[in-house]
Design a protein around this motif. Structure first.
Motif, mmCIF file in Angstrom:
data_model
loop_
_atom_site.group_PDB
_atom_site.id
_atom_site.type_symbol
_atom_site.label_atom_id
_atom_site.label_comp_id
_atom_site.label_asym_id
_atom_site.label_seq_id
_atom_site.Cartn_x
_atom_site.Cartn_y
_atom_site.Cartn_z
ATOM 1 N N TYR A 162 0.824 -1.216 0.000
ATOM 2 C CA TYR A 162 0.000 0.000 0.000
ATOM 3 C C TYR A 162 0.855 1.261 0.000
ATOM 4 C CZ TYR A 162 -4.427 -2.435 0.485
ATOM 5 O OH TYR A 162 -5.518 -3.215 0.237
ATOM 6 N N THR A 163 1.889 1.315 0.833
ATOM 7 C CA THR A 163 2.683 2.555 0.872
ATOM 8 C C THR A 163 3.434 2.786 -0.432
ATOM 9 O OG1 THR A 163 4.533 1.427 1.932
ATOM 10 C CG2 THR A 163 3.014 2.596 3.377
ATOM 11 N N SER A 164 3.793 1.707 -1.146
ATOM 12 C CA SER A 164 4.551 1.921 -2.373
ATOM 13 C C SER A 164 3.672 1.992 -3.609
ATOM 14 C CB SER A 164 5.614 0.834 -2.545
ATOM 15 O OG SER A 164 5.021 -0.443 -2.590
ATOM 16 N N THR A 165 2.458 1.482 -3.559
ATOM 17 C CA THR A 165 1.645 1.491 -4.789
ATOM 18 C C THR A 165 0.264 2.125 -4.645
ATOM 19 O OG1 THR A 165 0.551 -0.669 -4.532
ATOM 20 C CG2 THR A 165 2.763 -0.684 -5.458
ATOM 21 N N MET A 166 -0.192 2.379 -3.408
ATOM 22 C CA MET A 166 -1.550 2.917 -3.191
ATOM 23 C C MET A 166 -1.482 3.995 -2.121
ATOM 24 S SD MET A 166 -3.503 0.787 -5.080
ATOM 25 C CE MET A 166 -5.139 0.709 -4.424
ATOM 26 N N ASN A 167 -0.464 4.850 -2.221
ATOM 27 C CA ASN A 167 -0.151 5.733 -1.108
ATOM 28 C C ASN A 167 -1.011 6.995 -1.088
ATOM 29 O OD1 ASN A 167 1.176 6.481 1.198
ATOM 30 N ND2 ASN A 167 3.078 7.055 0.173
ATOM 31 N N ASP A 168 -2.289 6.848 -0.775
ATOM 32 C CA ASP A 168 -3.155 8.027 -0.702
ATOM 33 C C ASP A 168 -3.061 8.638 0.698
ATOM 34 O OD1 ASP A 168 -4.601 6.379 0.957
ATOM 35 O OD2 ASP A 168 -6.244 6.050 -0.447
ATOM 36 N N LYS A 169 -3.868 9.666 0.929
ATOM 37 C CA LYS A 169 -3.766 10.389 2.203
ATOM 38 C C LYS A 169 -3.985 9.473 3.404
ATOM 39 C CE LYS A 169 -3.187 14.744 0.764
ATOM 40 N NZ LYS A 169 -1.848 14.709 0.172
ATOM 41 N N SER A 170 -4.900 8.509 3.282
ATOM 42 C CA SER A 170 -5.177 7.657 4.441
ATOM 43 C C SER A 170 -3.998 6.734 4.739
ATOM 44 C CB SER A 170 -6.467 6.860 4.232
ATOM 45 O OG SER A 170 -6.327 5.942 3.169
ATOM 46 N N VAL A 171 -3.353 6.249 3.675
ATOM 47 C CA VAL A 171 -2.186 5.391 3.887
ATOM 48 C C VAL A 171 -1.036 6.215 4.468
ATOM 49 C CG1 VAL A 171 -0.470 3.926 2.747
ATOM 50 C CG2 VAL A 171 -2.870 3.773 2.078
ATOM 51 N N GLN A 172 -0.891 7.442 3.931
ATOM 52 C CA GLN A 172 0.167 8.314 4.452
ATOM 53 C C GLN A 172 -0.037 8.612 5.929
ATOM 54 O OE1 GLN A 172 0.833 11.810 2.052
ATOM 55 N NE2 GLN A 172 0.813 10.629 0.162
ATOM 56 N N ALA A 173 -1.286 8.778 6.305
ATOM 57 C CA ALA A 173 -1.587 9.055 7.706
ATOM 58 C C ALA A 173 -1.154 7.878 8.579
ATOM 59 C CB ALA A 173 -3.077 9.326 7.879
ATOM 60 N N LEU A 174 -1.490 6.687 8.108
ATOM 61 C CA LEU A 174 -1.102 5.493 8.860
ATOM 62 C C LEU A 174 0.408 5.361 8.944
ATOM 63 C CD1 LEU A 174 -3.467 2.661 7.623
ATOM 64 C CD2 LEU A 174 -3.347 3.676 9.899
ATOM 65 N N GLU A 175 1.041 5.682 7.841
ATOM 66 C CA GLU A 175 2.483 5.539 7.777
ATOM 67 C C GLU A 175 3.160 6.438 8.804
ATOM 68 O OE1 GLU A 175 3.806 6.449 3.842
ATOM 69 O OE2 GLU A 175 5.677 5.337 4.107
ATOM 70 N N ARG A 176 2.676 7.683 8.859
ATOM 71 C CA ARG A 176 3.279 8.606 9.826
ATOM 72 C C ARG A 176 3.052 8.143 11.256
ATOM 73 N NH1 ARG A 176 2.195 12.753 5.953
ATOM 74 N NH2 ARG A 176 0.053 12.946 6.635
ATOM 75 N N GLU A 177 1.860 7.624 11.495
ATOM 76 C CA GLU A 177 1.560 7.194 12.855
ATOM 77 C C GLU A 177 2.331 5.939 13.255
ATOM 78 O OE1 GLU A 177 -2.519 6.126 13.574
ATOM 79 O OE2 GLU A 177 -2.045 5.473 15.612
ATOM 80 N N TRP A 178 2.438 5.005 12.318
ATOM 81 C CA TRP A 178 2.949 3.694 12.711
ATOM 82 C C TRP A 178 4.440 3.484 12.511
ATOM 83 C CZ3 TRP A 178 0.676 -0.109 15.533
ATOM 84 C CH2 TRP A 178 -0.671 0.102 15.848
ATOM 85 N N SER A 179 5.076 4.242 11.594
ATOM 86 C CA SER A 179 6.479 3.919 11.331
ATOM 87 C C SER A 179 7.352 3.963 12.590
ATOM 88 C CB SER A 179 7.043 4.757 10.201
ATOM 89 O OG SER A 179 7.027 6.100 10.544
ATOM 90 N N PRO A 180 7.167 4.945 13.484
ATOM 91 C CA PRO A 180 7.997 4.890 14.702
ATOM 92 C C PRO A 180 7.700 3.657 15.557
ATOM 93 C CG PRO A 180 6.954 7.051 14.438
ATOM 94 C CD PRO A 180 6.311 6.139 13.445
ATOM 95 N N LYS A 181 6.448 3.185 15.483
ATOM 96 C CA LYS A 181 6.114 2.003 16.281
ATOM 97 C C LYS A 181 6.758 0.738 15.722
ATOM 98 C CE LYS A 181 1.753 4.088 17.596
ATOM 99 N NZ LYS A 181 0.303 4.004 17.665
ATOM 100 N N PHE A 182 6.862 0.686 14.385
ATOM 101 C CA PHE A 182 7.547 -0.469 13.805
ATOM 102 C C PHE A 182 9.011 -0.457 14.202
ATOM 103 C CE2 PHE A 182 4.397 0.281 10.153
ATOM 104 C CZ PHE A 182 3.437 -0.522 10.748
ATOM 105 N N ALA A 183 9.590 0.738 14.154
ATOM 106 C CA ALA A 183 11.007 0.839 14.541
ATOM 107 C C ALA A 183 11.176 0.395 15.985
ATOM 108 C CB ALA A 183 11.496 2.275 14.346
ATOM 109 N N ALA A 184 10.236 0.795 16.825
ATOM 110 C CA ALA A 184 10.319 0.428 18.236
ATOM 111 C C ALA A 184 10.174 -1.085 18.416
ATOM 112 C CB ALA A 184 9.238 1.160 19.023
#
Ligand SMILES: [Zn+2]
Length: 677
Positions: free
Chosen positions: A97-119
């Motif tokens: 989704y982030t690489s092929t369907m990256n609309d505003k809702s996916v971007q929102a999720l990405e910003r919220e979750w990427s630090p959690k994945f790193a953690a």
């Protein structure tokens, strides 16, 4: 390029919450049956899937780490290989989704979750009990060579990510990682915004002079013509537009992505990333980020990588001087960076009598796909059969790959759309393995062709298709036991080797005569055109090698600089001037939009890898050529067995020697690029 599925990262408030009916299972959590259920996934299901899969992953890790039994390969490493399967699957799907369907809702999720994945990653790597068990198994030297390799890979990865640090240091490391994850997302989104929102609109036909009709058609929007700020649109415009003033304008816009001041400017983001990376490397016991990064590469040290680049640099620069001379003779003026592609095309026509538009009708997307399949059949005995499977878009195709039995599946997502990353790449939806039971690989190729009734490709696009398909074949051929060591999970400076090697097969007579078929006449590419293409293969290599090397050298120097304040603009200028960068060329990726380096750790201090791999690719292809038959069965069998099937189950330098009987040299690369030694 090949991109690993990445997890980069708004508040989720903008998307409707996923409400799960009682007893229903979130489809994102289910194993593929046998393929991903793209018809059942919704973006709103991700948060729940992240939460649930993280919870079960945590429980699995706790079970492995806290068990009473003494550490063994089975109860620790094999158990780890079998853990986090749900989390891994959800992460991979989110990557799609982030690489092929990256609309505003996916971007929102990405910003919220990427630090959690790193953690989450930090949590596993920093689990001290777990690390002690891995260390014990590693030091016991238990098992066969592949199992020992697996133990080394785990041990090394944990150490590189801070397993040996004390609790205060680990906390510090985790803070660095989470900050970095947030910065990577910011960097990518700034770049994407500059690519999607900045454009040049032409309202007069006069502004389109020189552009091929097909390009003009693809730019048409509501009676005007729109030039988008993406690589494929800009490179085409710069190659054909007769309007020097507009080329300059376009070039300046394109080369200043991420560097326009204002909200999307990436200079400070880059400076922050570099500083954090330098501090993190120091914390981990390495002099610089580059040293840390190359620890488990084939090159092993930044010095070895720099040495290779500086061996090739003078030859590349010398060739640029010749290319510029040829162009000036036609132009009658100095060559500026916005002139290079334009006059290079003129030289190509004059010197090689080769017109890109003469080639294009022969490269029909659909026919060329047959060429890919032909190559895979000849080299590896694979058959491809179209199958029905759910996809995110109707124009994505799925093929079953067989050889006497099921081998795996291949997804092909060829067309550009909003929300899809630019460029072309491969990823693995599922990695091959065979330690509990056989698991077949599922791989995908992605590109950004403008959709039309009959898609015609440039030579570069055609070559890129063979490149990305080479990655896919690497994943499909895999015969490892453990997924950690399988398929394309190899050292970064080795991973582009199989893909680049396969580029060579595009211009084999077998592929051209059968699959380079003229869209209108239905006739195969004539021999003289083939000969012209071959003759021109060394054309403009000064330019491409120099723009690449400049980027790769700047990358390495940025990451060797250590914990200092870096002004990216200044650094770029100074480094290029020290190198004697020809004034007619700029870096292929300027620092403020160098996504390879700053959208993740991905290719940071690793852009050299493409060259490193290419040395291997040319040297290896020579083994095929030496037989007089590019599909020589003996050589292809050896390539399959020693390179394509082994993944990271042994040291890559050894794997190469097993294939070639010796180490690679740069001779074949220099020859292929038409450089003198
Ligand atoms: Zn690649």
């Amino acid at each position: 390029m090949r991109r690993r599925t990445f997890l980069a990262g708004l508040s989720a408030a903008s998307i409707a919450p996923f409400v799960q009916a009682k007893g229903a299972v979130n489809p994102l959590l289910l194993p593929f049956k046998p393929l991903p259920a793209f018809d059942r996934y919704k973006v709103s299901q991700f948060p729940d899937a992240f939460k649930q899969s993280m919870t079960s992953y945590r429980a699995e890790i706790a079970r492995i780490a806290n068990q009473k039994a003494a550490p063994t390969f089975e109860n620790t490493l094999a158990a780890l290989e079998d853990s986090g399967r749900e989390y891994n699957r959800v992460s991979i799907l989110f990557g799609v989704y982030t690489s092929t369907m990256n609309d505003k809702s996916v971007q929102a999720l990405e910003r919220e979750w990427s630090p959690k994945f790193a953690a989450m990653t930090d949590e596993v790597v920093q689990n001290d009990k777990l690390f002690r068990r891995i260390e014990a198994v590693y030091k016991s030297k238990f098992g066969n060579p592949e199992q020992q390799r697996l133990a080394w890979v785990y041990y090394n990865q944990f150490v590189l990510q801070g397993a040996r640090l004390n609790p205060a240091q680990k906390k510090q490391l985790s803070e660095y990682n989470q900050k970095l994850a947030g910065l990577y997302t910011k960097f990518s989104q700034n770049q994407l915004t500059d690519e999607e929102e900045q454009k040049i609109v032409f309202d007069s036909k006069d502004d389109l002079k020189g552009l091929p009709q097909s390009v003009v058609d693809s730019m048409a929007e509501n009676g005007k013509w729109v030039l988008r700020n993406t690589r494929s649109a800009m490179e085409t415009f710069l190659t054909y537009s007769d309007r020097r003033d507009l080329r300059e304008k376009a070039f300046k816009l394109w080369s200043s992505r991420g560097d326009m001041g204002g909200k999307t400017d990436n200079n400070q983001v880059v400076a922050d990333i570099l500083r954090l990376r330098a501090r993190r490397a120091k914390l981990l016991g390495f002099p610089t980020f580059a040293h840390w990064r190359l620890e488990n590469s084939m090159a092993k040290t930044p010095e070895a990588a720099m040495k290779l680049m500086m061996q090739v640099w003078p030859a590349a620069k010398a060739r640029v001087a010749e290319e510029v001379k040829d162009m000036q003779a036609i132009a009658g003026h100095e060559i500026e960076p916005w002139d290079y592609r334009f006059y290079a095309e003129k030289v190509r026509k004059a010197k090689y009598d080769l017109d890109e538009n003469e080639i294009k009708p022969y490269f029909q997307l659909d026919k060329l796909k047959g060429g890919l399949f032909y190559m895979a059949k000849q080299l590896y005995g694979f058959d491809f059969k179209k199958e029905k499977a759910p996809t995110l878009r109707d124009d994505i195709e799925v093929f079953e790959v067989t050889r006497q039995g099921h081998i795996g599946d291949w997804y092909f997502d060829p067309y550009a759309r909003n929300g899809k990353s630019s460029g072309a790449w491969m990823n693995e939806y599922r990695t091959q393995e065979n330690f509990k039971k056989p698991v077949a690989p599922i791989v995908s190729n992605n590109s950004n062709f403008a959709k039309s009734k009959q898609v015609l490709l440039s030579f570069d696009d055609a070559e890129t298709m063979f490149h990305e398909f080479g990655h896919a074949l690497h994943g499909l051929n895999s015969k490892a036991h453990y997924p950690m060591l399988a398929g394309t999970n190899v050292a970064r400076d080795f991973v582009e080797f199989p893909s680049q090697m396969h580029e060579n097969f595009l211009t084999t007579p077998q592929v051209l005569s059968q699959f380079a078929i003229h869209a209108e006449t239905g006739k195969p590419m004539p021999d003289e055109l083939v000969a012209k293409i071959k003759r021109s293969s060394t054309f403009n290599q000064g330019f491409s090698t120099t723009e690449f090397l400049a980027s790769a050298i700047v990358d390495m120097k940025l990451h060797l600089a250590g914990d200092v304040d870096i002004d990216p603009r200044e650094f770029e200028k100074k480094t290029l001037s020290e190198l004697g960068m020809p004034k007619e060329i700029i870096m292929r990726h300027r620092i403020p939009h160098f996504g390879h380096l700053f959208s993740s750790d991905g290719y940071a201090a690793g852009y050299y890898s493409y060259l490193w791999s290419e040395v291997l690719a040319h040297d290896a292809y020579e083994a095929f050529e030496e037989t007089g038959n590019p599909y020589d069965p003996t050589v292809s069998a050896s390539f399959r067995k020693n390179i394509m099937e082994v993944g990271n189950t042994l040291d890559p330098a050894q794997a190469y020697r097993n294939f070639r009987g010796r180490d690679a040299t740069i001779d074949a690369l220099l020859k292929a690029r038409g450089f003198s030694k």
